[in-house]
Design a protein around this motif. Sequence first.
Motif, mmCIF file in Angstrom:
data_model
loop_
_atom_site.group_PDB
_atom_site.id
_atom_site.type_symbol
_atom_site.label_atom_id
_atom_site.label_comp_id
_atom_site.label_asym_id
_atom_site.label_seq_id
_atom_site.Cartn_x
_atom_site.Cartn_y
_atom_site.Cartn_z
ATOM 1 N N LYS A 1 35.454 35.193 28.997
ATOM 2 C CA LYS A 1 35.101 35.540 30.375
ATOM 3 C C LYS A 1 36.319 35.914 31.215
ATOM 4 O O LYS A 1 36.172 36.490 32.303
ATOM 5 C CB LYS A 1 34.373 34.366 31.038
ATOM 6 N N LEU A 2 37.508 35.591 30.721
ATOM 7 C CA LEU A 2 38.713 35.889 31.488
ATOM 8 C C LEU A 2 39.041 37.384 31.488
ATOM 9 O O LEU A 2 39.626 37.892 32.443
ATOM 10 C CB LEU A 2 39.912 35.118 30.915
ATOM 11 N N TYR A 3 38.674 38.075 30.412
ATOM 12 C CA TYR A 3 39.067 39.478 30.287
ATOM 13 C C TYR A 3 38.559 40.339 31.442
ATOM 14 O O TYR A 3 39.356 41.026 32.098
ATOM 15 C CB TYR A 3 38.594 40.034 28.948
ATOM 16 N N PRO A 4 37.256 40.343 31.760
ATOM 17 C CA PRO A 4 36.811 41.186 32.885
ATOM 18 C C PRO A 4 37.335 40.716 34.235
ATOM 19 O O PRO A 4 37.607 41.531 35.117
ATOM 20 C CB PRO A 4 35.284 41.100 32.817
ATOM 21 N N ILE A 5 37.503 39.389 34.396
ATOM 22 C CA ILE A 5 37.994 38.883 35.681
ATOM 23 C C ILE A 5 39.425 39.359 35.923
ATOM 24 O O ILE A 5 39.774 39.846 37.009
ATOM 25 C CB ILE A 5 37.910 37.348 35.714
ATOM 26 N N ILE A 6 40.274 39.221 34.907
ATOM 27 C CA ILE A 6 41.664 39.674 35.047
ATOM 28 C C ILE A 6 41.718 41.185 35.235
ATOM 29 O O ILE A 6 42.493 41.700 36.053
ATOM 30 C CB ILE A 6 42.481 39.239 33.815
ATOM 31 N N TYR A 7 40.890 41.872 34.466
ATOM 32 C CA TYR A 7 40.894 43.352 34.538
ATOM 33 C C TYR A 7 40.594 43.842 35.956
ATOM 34 O O TYR A 7 41.352 44.632 36.529
ATOM 35 C CB TYR A 7 39.865 43.890 33.554
ATOM 36 N N TYR A 8 39.506 43.356 36.544
ATOM 37 C CA TYR A 8 39.129 43.839 37.878
ATOM 38 C C TYR A 8 40.065 43.306 38.972
ATOM 39 O O TYR A 8 40.281 43.982 39.988
ATOM 40 C CB TYR A 8 37.681 43.450 38.185
ATOM 41 N N ALA A 9 40.621 42.112 38.764
ATOM 42 C CA ALA A 9 41.568 41.597 39.757
ATOM 43 C C ALA A 9 42.824 42.462 39.811
ATOM 44 O O ALA A 9 43.313 42.810 40.895
ATOM 45 C CB ALA A 9 41.926 40.151 39.433
ATOM 46 N N LEU A 10 43.351 42.836 38.647
ATOM 47 C CA LEU A 10 44.543 43.695 38.631
ATOM 48 C C LEU A 10 44.219 45.102 39.117
ATOM 49 O O LEU A 10 45.055 45.752 39.764
ATOM 50 C CB LEU A 10 45.128 43.733 37.216
ATOM 51 N N LYS A 11 43.027 45.591 38.801
ATOM 52 C CA LYS A 11 42.633 46.912 39.295
ATOM 53 C C LYS A 11 42.553 46.920 40.818
ATOM 54 O O LYS A 11 42.986 47.878 41.471
ATOM 55 C CB LYS A 11 41.273 47.297 38.698
ATOM 56 N N ARG A 12 41.993 45.874 41.402
ATOM 57 C CA ARG A 12 41.929 45.782 42.861
ATOM 58 C C ARG A 12 43.322 45.724 43.468
ATOM 59 O O ARG A 12 43.597 46.339 44.505
ATOM 60 C CB ARG A 12 41.110 44.556 43.281
ATOM 61 N N ALA A 13 44.200 44.955 42.821
ATOM 62 C CA ALA A 13 45.569 44.856 43.340
ATOM 63 C C ALA A 13 46.274 46.204 43.311
ATOM 64 O O ALA A 13 46.950 46.598 44.262
ATOM 65 C CB ALA A 13 46.358 43.835 42.517
ATOM 66 N N LEU A 14 46.101 46.952 42.233
ATOM 67 C CA LEU A 14 46.700 48.286 42.149
ATOM 68 C C LEU A 14 46.132 49.217 43.203
ATOM 69 O O LEU A 14 46.852 50.012 43.823
ATOM 70 C CB LEU A 14 46.470 48.871 40.753
ATOM 71 N N LYS A 15 44.816 49.153 43.405
ATOM 72 C CA LYS A 15 44.178 50.018 44.398
ATOM 73 C C LYS A 15 44.671 49.695 45.800
ATOM 74 O O LYS A 15 44.938 50.599 46.611
ATOM 75 C CB LYS A 15 42.658 49.859 44.320
#
Length: 352
Positions: free
Chosen positions: A196-210
């Motif tokens: 479950k960590l994979y999608p959470i980390i993925y979208y958190a880093l994507k939001r930070a980049l955006k």
Amino acid sequence: MDALKAEIANKRKALDIPAVDGRPTKYMRRGELERLKEEQERKVREAEEEKRRQDKEREEREREEERRRKDANKNSALRRSTASPHPEGSASPAPESTFNISNEETIRRLRAKGQPIRLFGESDKERRLRLRALELIEEKDHERHGGQNDFKKALEDVDKQTQEEAAREKGKKKDKEASLMSDVLDLELVKTDPDKLYPIIYYALKRALKEWEQWMDDRPDHIKRTTQGKLAAATQRQSAEYLKPLFKLLRTRNLPPDVLARVAEIVHHMQKRQYSKANDSYLRLSIGNAPWPIGVTMVGIHERSAREKISTDQVAHVLNDEVSRKYIQSLKRILTFAQTKYPPEDVTQLMG
């Protein structure tokens, strides 16, 4: 008698004698005479200055037209001298005959390359040949080295984007992104359900980049055009490129477990604005705490009783390969941005 009074009135009007309370005065004060004299002198000076200005503008226009005529004559003579017919079946024209550019363009390109605009005894044709040779050498170097480095390319992309934004109309609506600090990651998932960590980390880093990209776009134009502003935007673009391999590993769920745990800690502490703890997790991920700085797990030639304590999470993953080094470095840049935009309430949680 009336005719005499009318004649006197006409004389006074011709002499422009001022009137007091609507009645003409018989005498004029010295101050009024001085004022009238200064007014006349001022008008004369203004007329002379206007005439001089018009003469100067006319001379400048004539010089500009003369210069343009000379340049046009030079260009036409150059085209006539370089253009030569080639019969059918003959060899292809020489490279210099196909490289016909104006003298101004030649000078501009040489200056951009940091080259002298003319060597001693060099003709215009030889100067164009020298420019062409320099450009061919640069093209071969570009092909041999695989193009420009990514940071220089990012700088050029920033320059291009800045020019496009200056010409484009402002006021476009921007999509509202979710806040970086929402949905704090639960570290218990590292032990209970790592998948479950994979999608959470993925979208958190994507939001930070955006949000980082949005932060760069919202800066004033005078800051964007400075050298520091362009470097900051180039750093953001470079970090986005470096994080692509990490996003791919997160999508395919192929991240090593120890790396996944460290990245989860970084994201968790970043979302809670505990940047000091996030930096500690980053150091454990990048440098590790192995007894040898090179990150080996064999500390000697003999078997030791404590060797099993040196697990892979103590090894410096930044030394594994270049791709890992780049995306781990980009994680630190995201931490720095988050600390700038979302400072912690406790100053002890700031990174050094």
